[in-house]
Each structure stands twice: as structure tokens, then as C-alpha cells.
Motif scaffolding. Structure first.
Motif, mmCIF file in Angstrom:
data_model
loop_
_atom_site.group_PDB
_atom_site.id
_atom_site.type_symbol
_atom_site.label_atom_id
_atom_site.label_comp_id
_atom_site.label_asym_id
_atom_site.label_seq_id
_atom_site.Cartn_x
_atom_site.Cartn_y
_atom_site.Cartn_z
ATOM 1 N N PHE A 1 0.824 -1.202 0.000
ATOM 2 C CA PHE A 1 0.000 0.000 0.000
ATOM 3 C C PHE A 1 0.865 1.261 0.000
ATOM 4 O O PHE A 1 0.476 2.288 0.542
ATOM 5 C CB PHE A 1 -0.956 -0.011 1.193
ATOM 6 N N GLY A 2 2.050 1.146 -0.615
ATOM 7 C CA GLY A 2 2.914 2.304 -0.775
ATOM 8 C C GLY A 2 2.202 3.427 -1.500
ATOM 9 O O GLY A 2 1.379 3.190 -2.402
ATOM 10 N N ALA A 3 2.483 4.666 -1.076
ATOM 11 C CA ALA A 3 1.799 5.860 -1.598
ATOM 12 C C ALA A 3 0.297 5.815 -1.333
ATOM 13 O O ALA A 3 -0.476 6.544 -1.955
ATOM 14 C CB ALA A 3 2.076 6.057 -3.087
ATOM 15 N N CYS A 4 -0.110 4.955 -0.404
ATOM 16 C CA CYS A 4 -1.527 4.800 -0.032
ATOM 17 C C CYS A 4 -2.407 4.513 -1.247
ATOM 18 O O CYS A 4 -3.555 4.975 -1.344
ATOM 19 C CB CYS A 4 -2.033 6.024 0.724
ATOM 20 N N LEU A 5 -1.868 3.717 -2.180
ATOM 21 C CA LEU A 5 -2.657 3.303 -3.341
ATOM 22 C C LEU A 5 -3.629 2.182 -2.954
ATOM 23 O O LEU A 5 -3.376 1.408 -2.024
ATOM 24 C CB LEU A 5 -1.725 2.815 -4.454
ATOM 25 N N ASP A 6 -4.742 2.125 -3.619
ATOM 26 C CA ASP A 6 -5.736 1.055 -3.434
ATOM 27 C C ASP A 6 -6.295 0.979 -2.022
ATOM 28 O O ASP A 6 -6.582 -0.106 -1.516
ATOM 29 C CB ASP A 6 -5.131 -0.305 -3.808
ATOM 30 N N ILE A 7 -6.462 2.121 -1.366
ATOM 31 C CA ILE A 7 -7.034 2.061 -0.018
ATOM 32 C C ILE A 7 -8.375 2.785 0.082
ATOM 33 O O ILE A 7 -9.019 2.739 1.127
ATOM 34 C CB ILE A 7 -6.059 2.617 1.050
ATOM 35 N N LEU A 8 -8.815 3.430 -0.984
ATOM 36 C CA LEU A 8 -10.131 4.072 -0.955
ATOM 37 C C LEU A 8 -11.259 3.073 -1.127
ATOM 38 O O LEU A 8 -12.360 3.258 -0.619
ATOM 39 C CB LEU A 8 -10.226 5.145 -2.049
ATOM 40 N N THR A 9 -10.996 1.988 -1.830
ATOM 41 C CA THR A 9 -12.050 1.020 -2.147
ATOM 42 C C THR A 9 -11.847 -0.320 -1.452
ATOM 43 O O THR A 9 -12.448 -1.321 -1.838
ATOM 44 C CB THR A 9 -12.121 0.796 -3.667
ATOM 45 N N THR A 10 -10.994 -0.359 -0.441
ATOM 46 C CA THR A 10 -10.767 -1.593 0.312
ATOM 47 C C THR A 10 -10.826 -1.306 1.800
ATOM 48 O O THR A 10 -10.830 -0.156 2.231
ATOM 49 C CB THR A 10 -9.383 -2.199 -0.017
ATOM 50 N N GLN A 11 -10.900 -2.366 2.582
ATOM 51 C CA GLN A 11 -10.860 -2.245 4.044
ATOM 52 C C GLN A 11 -9.680 -3.030 4.599
ATOM 53 O O GLN A 11 -9.277 -4.052 4.042
ATOM 54 C CB GLN A 11 -12.151 -2.788 4.687
ATOM 55 N N ASN A 12 -9.162 -2.536 5.705
ATOM 56 C CA ASN A 12 -8.137 -3.257 6.432
ATOM 57 C C ASN A 12 -8.813 -4.255 7.370
ATOM 58 O O ASN A 12 -9.904 -3.991 7.878
ATOM 59 C CB ASN A 12 -7.282 -2.270 7.237
ATOM 60 N N ALA A 13 -8.173 -5.371 7.608
ATOM 61 C CA ALA A 13 -8.770 -6.429 8.431
ATOM 62 C C ALA A 13 -9.106 -5.962 9.843
ATOM 63 O O ALA A 13 -10.010 -6.506 10.480
ATOM 64 C CB ALA A 13 -7.827 -7.632 8.492
ATOM 65 N N ILE A 14 -8.398 -4.952 10.353
ATOM 66 C CA ILE A 14 -8.665 -4.506 11.724
ATOM 67 C C ILE A 14 -9.787 -3.464 11.776
ATOM 68 O O ILE A 14 -10.175 -3.044 12.870
ATOM 69 C CB ILE A 14 -7.402 -3.952 12.404
ATOM 70 N N ALA A 15 -10.277 -3.032 10.626
ATOM 71 C CA ALA A 15 -11.352 -2.036 10.590
ATOM 72 C C ALA A 15 -12.184 -2.280 9.335
ATOM 73 O O ALA A 15 -12.085 -1.558 8.347
ATOM 74 C CB ALA A 15 -10.773 -0.625 10.593
ATOM 75 N N SER A 16 -13.037 -3.269 9.401
ATOM 76 C CA SER A 16 -13.713 -3.753 8.193
ATOM 77 C C SER A 16 -14.905 -2.919 7.762
ATOM 78 O O SER A 16 -15.443 -3.138 6.673
ATOM 79 C CB SER A 16 -14.169 -5.202 8.410
ATOM 80 N N THR A 17 -15.344 -1.957 8.572
ATOM 81 C CA THR A 17 -16.533 -1.190 8.210
ATOM 82 C C THR A 17 -16.225 0.230 7.764
ATOM 83 O O THR A 17 -17.133 1.027 7.548
ATOM 84 C CB THR A 17 -17.526 -1.143 9.381
ATOM 85 N N ILE A 18 -14.945 0.575 7.666
ATOM 86 C CA ILE A 18 -14.547 1.891 7.162
ATOM 87 C C ILE A 18 -13.523 1.695 6.049
ATOM 88 O O ILE A 18 -12.853 0.663 5.994
ATOM 89 C CB ILE A 18 -13.939 2.774 8.279
#
Length: 446
Positions: free
Chosen positions: A88-105
Motif C-alpha cells: 500500500f505504498g503511496a496509499c494506493l488502493d485504499i479508498l475502495t478496500t478495508q483493512n482487516a482490523i477495521a472492516s466497516t470503514i
């Protein structure tokens, strides 16, 4: 693991998103709060550099966090027990995915929220050496320290695969990740940069107690997002954490002020009250989402006493930790971690989590928890000390990156020498100090 875009859309919760957006803003408010707190406690000749240093450190870290820090610290595609990856360098691909520790945001919101944590942490340890550390080397140090020290510790404690996380070390919102690491770093910097040239010859007093008070209130206000938002959802866990935070702060402020009056024979000291509020907030941070809110009274009162006497202990060793970072954040964070291991209860730790994923402390007969907490404390201390020393030694060996300012610059104040501007331009601070015979012309080479 991260979900696909279609699945992600079905998991997002607008209430959770709203609360973590608000919590991110609340944590950001702590940054100017900390700057005001430190500026008020500093000498007038260093009041502006105290304000600027905290915000500069935040900006450096936040950019590092976007480029690769978030991915190293919280990537959920890494299976390592010790560090994330660069997926997730440069915070790519994080607008349309969720992290496992925060699945609802969205993962982007988690990254922004946790970026506030990362950004304030270096600001905490800078209080130990305000007035002695040069700005450009400070920013380089902060960048290196965040990458080498903070990001791995964050992964250990909060990533789903982190080794301290799997060991069940309980650190809800950063008692060890943020405060212990900052306190230890502040102590190392104070030792390695050396004492102020006039240390032991004068009594340092807070130049603006009103700044200290305003900064304290802003930090207290923001801490409800710091702890309450660590639920990463709008749920009962967050309510309990925010409630416990306020209870602890109230108890800590009153307890510290009382000890200042009884032991040091002072009146109703506003600065003592503010110090007590801050150390109590530090202590409740690791336990806020694991204990009953009323237990905050114990966290606040006991930690106020521990930090009060820790300040005296540091002074007895003639260590010039300018704004008591080690005694406040280091001791407060460690003490809070231990108290969490004692007072955490299943009826709180099982709220809003899947069955079987929670643990508790001694109140619920989980006798291993305090030793586990000590293991977490020890690992953070060893890692932080080792790498902080190596970074300082390495930087001091590079021309132009020496951290300690010159004797002359220290005497006139870093507002004038590093910034070229003063908070109080109508006061010639250097002349006043020379008239009082408080400045020196020589200092041992650090």
C-alpha cells in the motif's frame, strides 16, 4: 485480508465512517494542544520553536506515513510477525478496500486516523530537548525514527499478524506504541545531547502557564477521539473508552495538584493540575477500551503519584529532560500497561469483538496477563533504545546533521537562531539572561 470493491461497498457503515472522521479531527487538535503545552512550559526564548517543532514533526511523519509508513505499520497483506510490506505504498488502493482490523470503514480512513497517532508521537519526545535540538537535523531524525522505531512497534502491537498482538499484549490506544516509545526516546535524547549549559544553575519556570492550560484542555478534548476512536467503529467499546478517559483525567489532575501542595508546599498549582491530567490520560490510553470506566479513577490517581515521584527521581540523577517526557509519557505509558493487565475484564474486552478473541487481566483471574504486559513493555524499550542510540550516533557523524545546537545559539534561544522570529519580539531575551548572569560561554562538546 482486503476485500474487493463490490464486497467492500456492502461492509461500509456510515456511522462508523462518521465517527472515525470526527476522531481523526479530534486527534489532530491534540497536535496544536501539545505545541501550546510545550511552548508554555518552555523558556520565552524557545517558545516559538516549541510550537513549530511539534507541527514540523507532524508534517514530516504524515508524509512518510502516506509514502510507505502506513503500509509498513498496518498492511494486512503481510504475513510477517515483525513488519508490514509495501503493498500500500503511496496509499494506493485504499479508498475502495478495508483493512482487516477495521472492516466497516475504508482503509483510507484508517490510514488517516492512524497517521494522526504517528504524527503526534515524535512531538511528544521533542519536549525533552526543546531549546537544544536544531530544526533540520530534528526533521531528519523524526523521519528515520518513525520508519525504524515507530512503524515496526505499531505492526507488532496492532497488525493482525504482529507478534505482540498474537501474544495478547493489551494496548488499546498506544500506551506502549505511542507514549512509552516517546518517553524512552526523550530520555535517550536528553542523555545523548547533554544538559543545557545553565542546567543546575537556575530554576526553569514555565514562561506562560496560560498556554499550558489551553494546551491541556485541547489535548484532553482530543483524547476522546484518540481513545474513543480506537474502537474504529461507533460502538459501545468506543463509549467506554471515551468515558474512562475523562474519569482518569479528572482523577489525575486533582491527585497531582494535591501532591504538589502537600509535598512541595505549593498552592493550587495550575501547572501541577495540567501535568496530572496529561499523565492520567497517558496511563488510561492502553486500558481505556478494556476496563470499566470507573476504574479510570485508579489509573489517574496511582499514575499521578508514580509520575510525580518519577520526576524527582530523574532530577536526582541530574538528567536534563527539559519537559519531563520520560517521567510523564514513559512512566505513565508503562504504568498504564501494567494496570491494564490487572484491571481488564471480559465483560468489557468481549464487547464488539468476535467470540474467543478477547483476553482479560487479574480481576478475571488471567494471571499471565501482567507478565505478558511486561514482555510488551520490555520489547518496546529495548527496540526503542537500541535504534534511537544508533540513529543519533549516525547523524552526529554526518556533517551538517549534528543534533545539538551551538552554545551561542542556545544562549540567545532557538527562536532567534533557528527561526529568526520571536514570540515576544519586544523582549531581548539574550540580553536579559546575560544581565542576570545566567548564560555561559562554554560547554563540553557533545
Amino acid at each position: 485480508m482486503n476485500t474487493t470493491t463490490d464486497t467492500a461497498a456492502t461492509l461500509l457503515d456510515s456511522g462508523d465512517i462518521s465517527w472515525i472522521l470526527i476522531s481523526s479531527a479530534l486527534v489532530f487538535v491534540q497536535i496544536p494542544g501539545l505545541a501550546l503545552f510545550y511552548s508554555g512550559l518552555s523558556e520565552a526564548k524557545n517558545s516559538l520553536v516549541a510550537l513549530l517543532s511539534v507541527l514540523l514533526a507532524f508534517c514530516v511523519v504524515f508524509l512518510q506515513w502516506v509514502l510507505f509508513g502506513y503500509s509498513l505499520a498496518l498492511s494486512d497483506t503481510s504475513t510477517s510477525k515483525f513488519i508490514g510490506n509495501f503493498d500500500f505504498g503511496a496509499c494506493l488502493d485504499i479508498l475502495t478496500t478495508q483493512n482487516a482490523i477495521a472492516s466497516t470503514i475504508p482503509a483510507a480512513l484508517l490510514a488517516m486516523y492512524q497517521g494522526m497517532f504517528a504524527g503526534i508521537t515524535p512531538g511528544l519526545f521533542l519536549g525533552a530537548v526543546i531549546g537544544r535540538i536544531r530544526l533540520l537535523p530534528m526533521m531528519v531524525f523524526v523521519f528515520l525514527w518513525t520508519t525504524i522505531v515507530y512503524d515496526p512497534i505499531t505492526y507488532w502491537s496492532w497488525s493482525t499478524h504482529g507478534w505482540l498482538h498474537t501474544l495478547n499484549v493489551m494496548d488499546y490506544a498506544g500506551g506502549s506504541v505511542v507514549h512509552l516509545s516517546a518517553g524512552v526516546t526523550g530520555l535517550v535524547l536528553a542523555l545523548m545531547l547533554g544538559n543545557r549549559t545553565d542546567y543546575g544553575e537556575k530554576a526553569y519556570e514555565a514562561h506562560n502557564p496560560s498556554f499550558v492550560y489551553i494546551g491541556t484542555i485541547l489535548m484532553w478534548f482530543g483524547w476522546m477521539g484518540f481513545n474513543g476512536g480506537s474502537s474504529v467503529a461507533a460502538n459501545v467499546r468506543g463509549v467506554g473508552a471515551a468515558f474512562a478517559t475523562n474519569v482518569a483525567a479528572a482523577a489525575g489532575g486533582l491527585s497531582y495538584m494535591a501532591m504538589e501542595g502537600i509535598i512541595n508546599k505549593k498552592r493550587f498549582s495550575a501547572i501541577a493540575f495540567c501535568n496530572g491530567v496529561v499523565v492520567a490520560l497517558v496511563a488510561i490510553t492502553p486500558g481505556s477500551g478494556f476496563v470499566q470506566p470507573s476504574v479510570g479513577i485508579i489509573f489517574g490517581s496511582l499514575t499521578a503519584a508514580a509520575c510525580f515521584f518519577s520526576v524527582k527521581l530523574v532530577h536526582s540523577f541530574k538528567i536534563d529532560d527539559g519537559l519531563e517526557v520520560a517521567a510523564s509519557h514513559g512512566v505513565g505509558g508503562a504504568f498504564g500497561m501494567v494496570l491494564t493487565g490487572i484491571f481488564a475484564q471480559y465483560e468489557v474486552t468481549t464487547l464488539n469483538v468476535s467470540p474467543g478473541s478477547a483476553t482479560a487481566g487479574w480481576l478475571d483471574q488471567v494471571w499471565i496477563q501482567v507478565p505478558v504486559q511486561f514482555a510488551g513493555i520490555a520489547s518496546v524499550v529495548v527496540w526503542t533504545v537500541t535504534w534511537t542510540v544508533l540513529i543519533v550516533v549516525g547523524m552526529n557523524a554526518v556533517p551538517g546533521l549534528r543534533l545539538r545546537c551551538s552554545v551561542e545559539d542556545e544562549a540567545i534561544g532557538l527562536d532567534a537562531s533557528e527561526i529568526g522570529e520571536r514570540s515576544y519580539p519586544y523582549i531581548r531575551v539574550g540580553d536579559v539572561e546575560r544581565q542576570k548572569g545566567q548564560s555561559k560561554s562554554t560547554v563540553a562538546d557533545i
